[in-house]
Design a protein around this motif. Structure first.
Motif, PDB file in Angstrom:
ATOM      1  N   ILE A   1      44.760  38.766  25.198  1.00  0.00           N
ATOM      2  CA  ILE A   1      44.817  38.908  26.705  1.00  0.00           C
ATOM      3  C   ILE A   1      43.971  37.744  27.083  1.00  0.00           C
ATOM      4  N   ASN A   2      44.429  36.857  28.284  1.00  0.00           N
ATOM      5  CA  ASN A   2      43.796  35.976  28.768  1.00  0.00           C
ATOM      6  C   ASN A   2      43.593  35.766  30.415  1.00  0.00           C
ATOM      7  N   PHE A   3      44.147  37.068  31.052  1.00  0.00           N
ATOM      8  CA  PHE A   3      43.970  36.991  32.439  1.00  0.00           C
ATOM      9  C   PHE A   3      42.823  37.201  33.076  1.00  0.00           C
ATOM     10  N   GLY A   4      42.673  36.822  34.314  1.00  0.00           N
ATOM     11  CA  GLY A   4      41.177  37.098  34.911  1.00  0.00           C
ATOM     12  C   GLY A   4      41.029  38.117  35.959  1.00  0.00           C
ATOM     13  N   ALA A   5      40.019  38.963  35.610  1.00  0.00           N
ATOM     14  CA  ALA A   5      40.091  40.067  36.225  1.00  0.00           C
ATOM     15  C   ALA A   5      38.356  40.565  36.409  1.00  0.00           C
ATOM     16  N   ASP A   6      37.812  40.979  37.444  1.00  0.00           N
ATOM     17  CA  ASP A   6      36.745  41.525  37.414  1.00  0.00           C
ATOM     18  C   ASP A   6      36.440  43.122  38.052  1.00  0.00           C
ATOM     19  N   TYR A   7      35.450  43.763  37.474  1.00  0.00           N
ATOM     20  CA  TYR A   7      35.172  45.037  38.063  1.00  0.00           C
ATOM     21  C   TYR A   7      34.203  44.726  39.324  1.00  0.00           C
ATOM     22  N   LEU A   8      34.477  45.198  40.395  1.00  0.00           N
ATOM     23  CA  LEU A   8      33.692  44.869  41.441  1.00  0.00           C
ATOM     24  C   LEU A   8      33.061  45.924  42.017  1.00  0.00           C
ATOM     25  N   GLY A   9      33.327  47.139  41.673  1.00  0.00           N
ATOM     26  CA  GLY A   9      32.659  48.538  41.958  1.00  0.00           C
ATOM     27  C   GLY A   9      33.345  49.629  41.985  1.00  0.00           C
TER      28      GLY A   9
ATOM     29  N   GLY B   1      36.250  52.149  41.476  1.00  0.00           N
ATOM     30  CA  GLY B   1      37.364  52.354  42.048  1.00  0.00           C
ATOM     31  C   GLY B   1      38.003  51.025  42.790  1.00  0.00           C
ATOM     32  N   GLN B   2      37.307  49.762  42.328  1.00  0.00           N
ATOM     33  CA  GLN B   2      37.709  48.532  42.979  1.00  0.00           C
ATOM     34  C   GLN B   2      37.957  47.551  41.660  1.00  0.00           C
ATOM     35  N   ILE B   3      38.812  46.696  41.668  1.00  0.00           N
ATOM     36  CA  ILE B   3      39.186  45.908  40.529  1.00  0.00           C
ATOM     37  C   ILE B   3      39.634  44.570  41.250  1.00  0.00           C
ATOM     38  N   LEU B   4      39.130  43.415  40.954  1.00  0.00           N
ATOM     39  CA  LEU B   4      39.606  42.007  41.275  1.00  0.00           C
ATOM     40  C   LEU B   4      40.662  41.628  40.345  1.00  0.00           C
ATOM     41  N   TYR B   5      41.807  41.354  40.573  1.00  0.00           N
ATOM     42  CA  TYR B   5      42.793  40.656  39.857  1.00  0.00           C
ATOM     43  C   TYR B   5      42.767  39.123  40.222  1.00  0.00           C
ATOM     44  N   GLY B   6      42.258  38.389  39.379  1.00  0.00           N
ATOM     45  CA  GLY B   6      41.997  36.959  40.137  1.00  0.00           C
ATOM     46  C   GLY B   6      43.070  35.779  39.625  1.00  0.00           C
ATOM     47  N   GLY B   7      43.680  36.213  38.501  1.00  0.00           N
ATOM     48  CA  GLY B   7      44.526  35.383  38.004  1.00  0.00           C
ATOM     49  C   GLY B   7      45.471  35.424  36.833  1.00  0.00           C
ATOM     50  N   ARG B   8      46.604  35.169  36.752  1.00  0.00           N
ATOM     51  CA  ARG B   8      47.525  35.748  35.547  1.00  0.00           C
ATOM     52  C   ARG B   8      47.147  34.679  34.233  1.00  0.00           C
ATOM     53  N   GLY B   9      47.464  35.308  33.081  1.00  0.00           N
ATOM     54  CA  GLY B   9      46.705  34.434  31.934  1.00  0.00           C
ATOM     55  C   GLY B   9      47.824  35.032  30.749  1.00  0.00           C
ATOM     56  N   ALA B  10      47.624  34.469  29.726  1.00  0.00           N
ATOM     57  CA  ALA B  10      48.446  34.998  28.456  1.00  0.00           C
ATOM     58  C   ALA B  10      48.324  36.360  28.081  1.00  0.00           C
TER      59      ALA B  10
ATOM     60  N   ALA C   1      41.477  33.031  41.219  1.00  0.00           N
ATOM     61  CA  ALA C   1      40.405  33.384  42.117  1.00  0.00           C
ATOM     62  C   ALA C   1      38.872  33.807  41.143  1.00  0.00           C
ATOM     63  N   LYS C   2      39.215  33.870  39.852  1.00  0.00           N
ATOM     64  CA  LYS C   2      38.018  34.605  39.067  1.00  0.00           C
ATOM     65  C   LYS C   2      37.335  33.034  38.478  1.00  0.00           C
ATOM     66  N   SER C   3      36.417  32.677  39.217  1.00  0.00           N
ATOM     67  CA  SER C   3      35.984  31.095  39.015  1.00  0.00           C
ATOM     68  C   SER C   3      35.084  31.213  37.925  1.00  0.00           C
ATOM     69  N   HIS C   4      34.281  32.151  37.510  1.00  0.00           N
ATOM     70  CA  HIS C   4      33.278  32.324  36.288  1.00  0.00           C
ATOM     71  C   HIS C   4      33.753  33.548  35.563  1.00  0.00           C
ATOM     72  N   SER C   5      33.318  33.333  34.097  1.00  0.00           N
ATOM     73  CA  SER C   5      33.958  34.331  33.074  1.00  0.00           C
ATOM     74  C   SER C   5      33.110  35.508  33.272  1.00  0.00           C
ATOM     75  N   GLY C   6      33.670  36.599  32.597  1.00  0.00           N
ATOM     76  CA  GLY C   6      32.885  37.915  32.577  1.00  0.00           C
ATOM     77  C   GLY C   6      31.614  37.912  31.893  1.00  0.00           C
ATOM     78  N   ILE C   7      31.563  36.592  31.066  1.00  0.00           N
ATOM     79  CA  ILE C   7      30.110  36.780  30.460  1.00  0.00           C
ATOM     80  C   ILE C   7      29.173  36.084  31.248  1.00  0.00           C
ATOM     81  N   TRP C   8      29.256  35.439  32.320  1.00  0.00           N
ATOM     82  CA  TRP C   8      28.635  34.938  33.139  1.00  0.00           C
ATOM     83  C   TRP C   8      27.997  36.069  34.259  1.00  0.00           C
ATOM     84  N   ARG C   9      29.281  36.976  34.410  1.00  0.00           N
ATOM     85  CA  ARG C   9      29.199  37.900  35.595  1.00  0.00           C
ATOM     86  C   ARG C   9      27.965  38.964  34.808  1.00  0.00           C
ATOM     87  N   ASP C  10      28.355  39.164  33.393  1.00  0.00           N
ATOM     88  CA  ASP C  10      27.230  40.287  32.861  1.00  0.00           C
ATOM     89  C   ASP C  10      25.721  39.545  32.835  1.00  0.00           C
TER      90      ASP C  10
END
Length: 332
Positions: free
Chosen positions: A123-131, A133-142, A263-272
């Motif tokens: 998988i390579n879509f862009g998403a982030d856990y915001l809080g 009950g809330q998830i950002l789905y920022g962009g489609r990917g493989a 809309a997910k400009s940074h990786s989940g690695i950076w977010r961590d």
């Protein structure tokens, strides 16, 4: 019913689409606040792809009961061994575990439940856990799914059908290892971008560290070759252009274009590292290839240095900075 183990960026996003399509889903989540929110108010997706909410059911890992034919594992890679120990008793005879994760987690899953009970996914879509009950789905990917032995099976066809509720362009492949090894090369580039506060696209678009980033991806491509795996490309990343003598410029341009659309400009690695202040997936994602490289006599100095830099940031002894890419370049 599908048991989705992990309701964060990956599991939450995919699970929301399945629920909306009428597929019975139960989440397993270790964050009590997230569990409470899912049960009380449901799961809300936001972002430019789609925004919607669904009612959801979630339990803590220790509260799971019964057995399931399909368990979709969506945890961080470093949590795979613990998650497998907890979920294995809940896998029904003849059931399977699908790895919707980053890295070579299929190997860890197969050690616990056997290769016959393991399905691979990339998988390579862009998403982030915001809080809660809330998830950002920022962009489609493989989105790609395949049996580990490359075979075509009814359960694979059914898994593919279900994943198409999430992404109509999901692919069923007989070469899942090619995609997983391709993601390792791209993943190494993402870890490099996470050394800085700059976006993925901005780092990949720059020319100052282009040679170092190219050499980094070449280390992973050469390792795949040593393993006898032909790495697959996706979303702009073309492993064939990360071999000696090739021009990676077109691949960098395509990766930049793909990431600028999200809309997910940074990786989940950076977010961590920058936001959640917690351990990244660097140990399972990149130390595992390092161990494989050692077996082949493949030293991989840039990958080794990258792991060390990320670990220093995790420990709080190094700050996020463009200077970290200079430090990575020192090992070329």
């Amino acid at each position: 019913m599908i048991l989705i183990w992990g309701a964060g960026a990956i599991g939450g996003t995919i699970g929301a689409y399945l629920i909306r399509a009428g597929v019975p889903v139960r989440f397993v989540e270790r964050d009590p606040a997230h569990v409470a929110a899912l049960n009380a108010t449901g799961l809300a997706l936001e972002g430019p792809v789609e925004a919607f909410s669904v009612a959801a059911e979630a339990v803590a890992p220790e509260d799971v009961s019964g057995t399931y034919d399909a368990i979709w594992l969506c945890t961080k890679a470093q949590h795979t061994p613990e998650a497998m120990r907890m979920l294995a008793p809940h896998l029904a005879p003849g059931g399977h575990v699908l790895s919707l994760q980053n890295g070579l987690n299929e190997l860890v899953i197969a050690e616990e439940v056997g290769r016959a009970a393991t399905i691979g996914a990339f998988i390579n879509f862009g998403a982030d856990y915001l809080g809660p009950g809330q998830i950002l789905y920022g962009g489609r990917g493989a989105v790609v799914v395949g049996e580990l032995d490359g075979s075509s099976t009814p359960r694979l066809a059914e898994t593919h059908r279900l994943l198409r509720h999430f992404d109509a362009d999901a692919i069923m492949t007989d070469a899942i290892w090619g995609y997983l090894w391709g993601k390792l090369g791209y993943g190494a580039l993402l870890f490099a971008t996470a050394l800085t506060d700059d976006s993925i696209a901005d780092v990949l678009d720059g020319t100052e560290h282009r040679e170092t980033l190219t050499a980094l991806a070449q280390e992973l491509t050469a390792l795949a070759d040593a393993e006898g795996v032909v790495p697959k490309g996706f979303n702009g990343y073309d492993p064939a252009l990360f071999r000696p003598g090739a021009d990676p410029g077109p691949s960098f341009a395509a990766m930049v274009a793909h990431n600028r659309r999200s809309a997910k400009s940074h990786s989940g690695i950076w977010r961590d590292l920058a936001v959640r202040k917690r351990q990244t997936e660097v140990d399972p994602q990149l130390t595992h290839p390092l161990a494989i490289g050692a077996r082949h006599g493949h030293p991989m100095p840039l990958t080794r240095r990258l792991v060390a830099l990320i670990q220093e940031i995790e420990a709080g002894t190094r700050a996020l900075s463009r200077a970290n890419l200079d430090a990575l370049s020192e090992d070329r």
